[in-house]
Design an enzyme around this catalytic site. Structure first.
Site, PDB file in Angstrom:
ATOM      1  N   MET A 133       0.798  -1.222   0.000  1.00  0.00           N
ATOM      2  CA  MET A 133       0.000   0.000   0.000  1.00  0.00           C
ATOM      3  C   MET A 133       0.833   1.276   0.000  1.00  0.00           C
ATOM      4  O   MET A 133       0.268   2.370  -0.103  1.00  0.00           O
ATOM      5  CB  MET A 133      -0.939   0.022   1.208  1.00  0.00           C
ATOM      6  CG  MET A 133      -2.022  -1.047   1.153  1.00  0.00           C
ATOM      7  SD  MET A 133      -3.203  -0.882   2.510  1.00  0.00           S
ATOM      8  CE  MET A 133      -3.993   0.673   2.085  1.00  0.00           C
ATOM      9  N   VAL A 158       8.097   4.201   2.179  1.00  0.00           N
ATOM     10  CA  VAL A 158       8.663   5.185   3.093  1.00  0.00           C
ATOM     11  C   VAL A 158      10.075   5.503   2.620  1.00  0.00           C
ATOM     12  O   VAL A 158      10.880   4.592   2.371  1.00  0.00           O
ATOM     13  CB  VAL A 158       8.695   4.664   4.545  1.00  0.00           C
ATOM     14  CG1 VAL A 158       9.301   5.708   5.482  1.00  0.00           C
ATOM     15  CG2 VAL A 158       7.302   4.304   5.011  1.00  0.00           C
ATOM     16  N   ASP A 205      -2.975  -1.247  16.874  1.00  0.00           N
ATOM     17  CA  ASP A 205      -1.981  -2.093  16.190  1.00  0.00           C
ATOM     18  C   ASP A 205      -0.646  -2.043  16.934  1.00  0.00           C
ATOM     19  O   ASP A 205       0.406  -1.869  16.325  1.00  0.00           O
ATOM     20  CB  ASP A 205      -1.807  -1.657  14.739  1.00  0.00           C
ATOM     21  CG  ASP A 205      -1.128  -2.738  13.895  1.00  0.00           C
ATOM     22  OD1 ASP A 205      -1.233  -3.932  14.255  1.00  0.00           O
ATOM     23  OD2 ASP A 205      -0.486  -2.397  12.886  1.00  0.00           O
TER      24      ASP A 205
END
Length: 546
Positions: free
Chosen positions: A54, A57, A167
């Site tokens: 997705m 970085v 998360d």
């Protein structure tokens, strides 16, 4: 398009390979990545830090002042998905609401010329906690308590702002070179309706998070509150203390069912020298019922601080992060997979292409001289230490034994009580430099051998007190053998160890620093391993000395 090469330090491009004229770094070929060397806002992208399905970085620098940031971009395939874009931006919005020193700082939120959203973030040095676990660089209990208190402080600030992380896992907990905590990736954070920031759309029954660290309510796709984060953090702390996750299974369904229905093996059974109060903090936070967990992150942090009292100064020593500690990373979280830490991400030369006479022979000569000097010093220390240990008092009637070699004798003692006794665990503390038990008052050498009686296990079924484990203890007081109240539920038979204590300690780094060694199976289908506690580090080592 003409080929180009990019400096991994400053991001400047060049038409041919070689070295950067500004900082001497070797130029890299960007391949198909057209973002390397590109300018985003006031920053120039220098290298890729991590990539996943997705997003990506990147590390970037400001060419004018040299400041560094991390830039996180959403992949083009998700740009037209409104829920994906909202979830991507939720991280920046959440962090902006919290503003805490132990949460990674978000500096900007904008769009690329092609419409791709990106977040400009604080550029961190250090490593994720997950890297320390993978390298078996587990720190001491005192440092862990201090580190997790910082994480809890950050989570408490998030919860007060109406934000639940959802998360928490080792990949999202960063360790700075100074040993402090940074919480990353609020990308799937749940914002309560009381906040003035629109939450990303999530459907009822949606499963969000990482399965190994999910709370029971997450696993069941039920509504969650701040106590879900405390459960997930307790899973991480359990893993740090024991070296294993409290729940594991070959299928997602079974793993989620364990979170919902099963109780974990108490961590004290897997990790030596764990104070009871420390264990109780972990088990309370792992309660299936959220109402029986800690009421807040602050309450859990206070309990953890109390549990760590009385630990020696070595237990609070900041861990060594390894050679990658100077390499900055940003953990991408659930939308981006973290890069490998097998090698530094860049190679920087002190000057452009090396020229002139090589200094390698001088370096080699100095290196050999240093090694020789260290060998002489080590021999002297070894000689002196052996002289001291040789003078250590030993009580009459207690043999100076190597603990693994004594196992056959211990088994004979166990079978006088339970004829079918089979070895399930060995625990040793207070070992001298020669690998034998040190019975001096200071060292208080001791070996405990645990044997399972299958018949006793069968007969104990349904009774209140099990009589299936025979414990044989060897100490300065002599040899004692008796049934113990230890549970036989997670006692799995192991063969005689292949490694001696000297061999185990040598692999751990130094025999003199080993405060406890345990030989055991971590689960029924596993191979037996050695758990070694050095005061500052806890390691799991395979029993493969040959």
């Amino acid at each position: 398009m003409a080929p180009r090469f990019v400096c991994p330090a400053c991001g400047e491009s060049a038409p041919s390979p070689g070295f950067c004229t500004h900082d001497g770094a070797a130029l890299d070929a960007p391949g198909d990545d057209d973002l390397l060397g590109a300018t985003v806002g006031s920053f120039r992208i220098t290298r890729l830090l991590g990539a996943g399905g997705m997003g990506q970085v990147y590390r970037a620098v400001n060419p004018s002042i040299g400041s560094q940031v991390a830039i996180k971009l959403l992949s083009p395939a998700f740009v037209r998905s409104k829920p994906a874009v909202e979830r991507f931006f939720a991280e920046a919005r959440s962090v902006n609401l919290i503003r805490h020193e132990h949460i990674v700082n978000v500096l900007d939120l904008a769009l690329m010329p092609d419409g791709r959203p990106y977040i400009t973030m604080e550029y961190l040095e250090g490593r994720p906690l997950a890297a320390l676990l993978r390298d078996r660089r587990v720190p001491g209990l005192g440092w862990l308590a201090r580190y997790f208190v910082e994480v809890l402080d950050a989570l408490g600030a998030a919860h007060q702002s109406g934000i639940i992380h959802r998360d928490i896992k080792p990949d999202n907990l960063w360790v700075t070179p100074q040993g402090h905590a940074k919480v990353l990736d609020f990308g799937i954070a749940k914002l309560k309706p009381s906040t003035d920031v629109a939450a990303p759309e999530t459907h009822t029954g949606a499963l969000m998070g990482t399965p190994h660290y999910m709370s029971p309510e997450q696993a069941a796709a039920k509504p969650v509150d701040h106590r879900s984060d405390l459960y997930s953090l307790a899973v991480v702390l359990y893993e740090c203390v024991t070296g294993v996750k409290p729940f594991d299974a070959p299928s997602l369904f079974e793993l989620l069912r364990q979170h919902i229905e099963h109780h974990p093996v108490p961590p004290g059974q897997l990790s030596g020298l764990l104070p009871p109060a420390y264990e109780q903090v972990i088990l309370r936070a792992l309660n299936k019922d959220p109402s029986l967990r800690f009421a807040s992150a602050a309450e859990m942090g206070a309990a953890l601080e109390v549990a760590a009292r009385g630990l020696g100064p070595e237990a609070f020593k900041t861990p060594t992060l390894g050679p990658e500690a100077t390499v900055a990373r940003v953990t991408p979280g659930p939308v981006v997979t973290a890069p490998s830490f097998g090698a530094p991400a860049q190679t920087v030369s002190a000057s452009p292409a090396p020229t002139g006479r090589s200094i390698a022979p001088w370096i080699l000569t100095a290196g050999f001289a240093l090694i020789a000097l260290m060998a002489v010093v080590s021999l002297g220390v070894l000689f002196l230490s052996r002289g001291r240990s040789g003078r250590a008092a030993r009580p009459a009637g207690v043999p100076s034994v190597e603990p693994v070699a004594y196992l056959d004798t211990a088994r004979q003692s166990a079978r006088e009580i339970a004829p079918d006794a089979e070895l399930v665990r060995v625990e040793v503390s207070g070992v001298a430099r020669d690998g034998k038990l040190d019975f001096s008052p200071k060292a208080a050498g001791r070996a405990d051998y645990f044997f399972l009686s299958p018949r006793g296990k069968l007969e104990s079924a349904g009774r209140g007190e099990p009589r299936c484990i025979v414990r044989v203890s060897l100490s300065r007081d002599g040899v004692k053998a008796a049934f113990t109240s230890s549970s036989c539920a997670n006692a799995w038979v192991v063969p005689k160890p292949k490694c001696s204590l000297a061999g185990v300690a040598q692999r751990a780094g130094s025999l003199s620093s080993v405060s406890l060694a345990r030989y055991v199976k971590r689960h029924e289908d596993a191979l037996p391993e050695w758990f070694v506690h050095t005061g500052t580090t806890q390691l799991w080592l395979p029993d493969d000395c040959g």
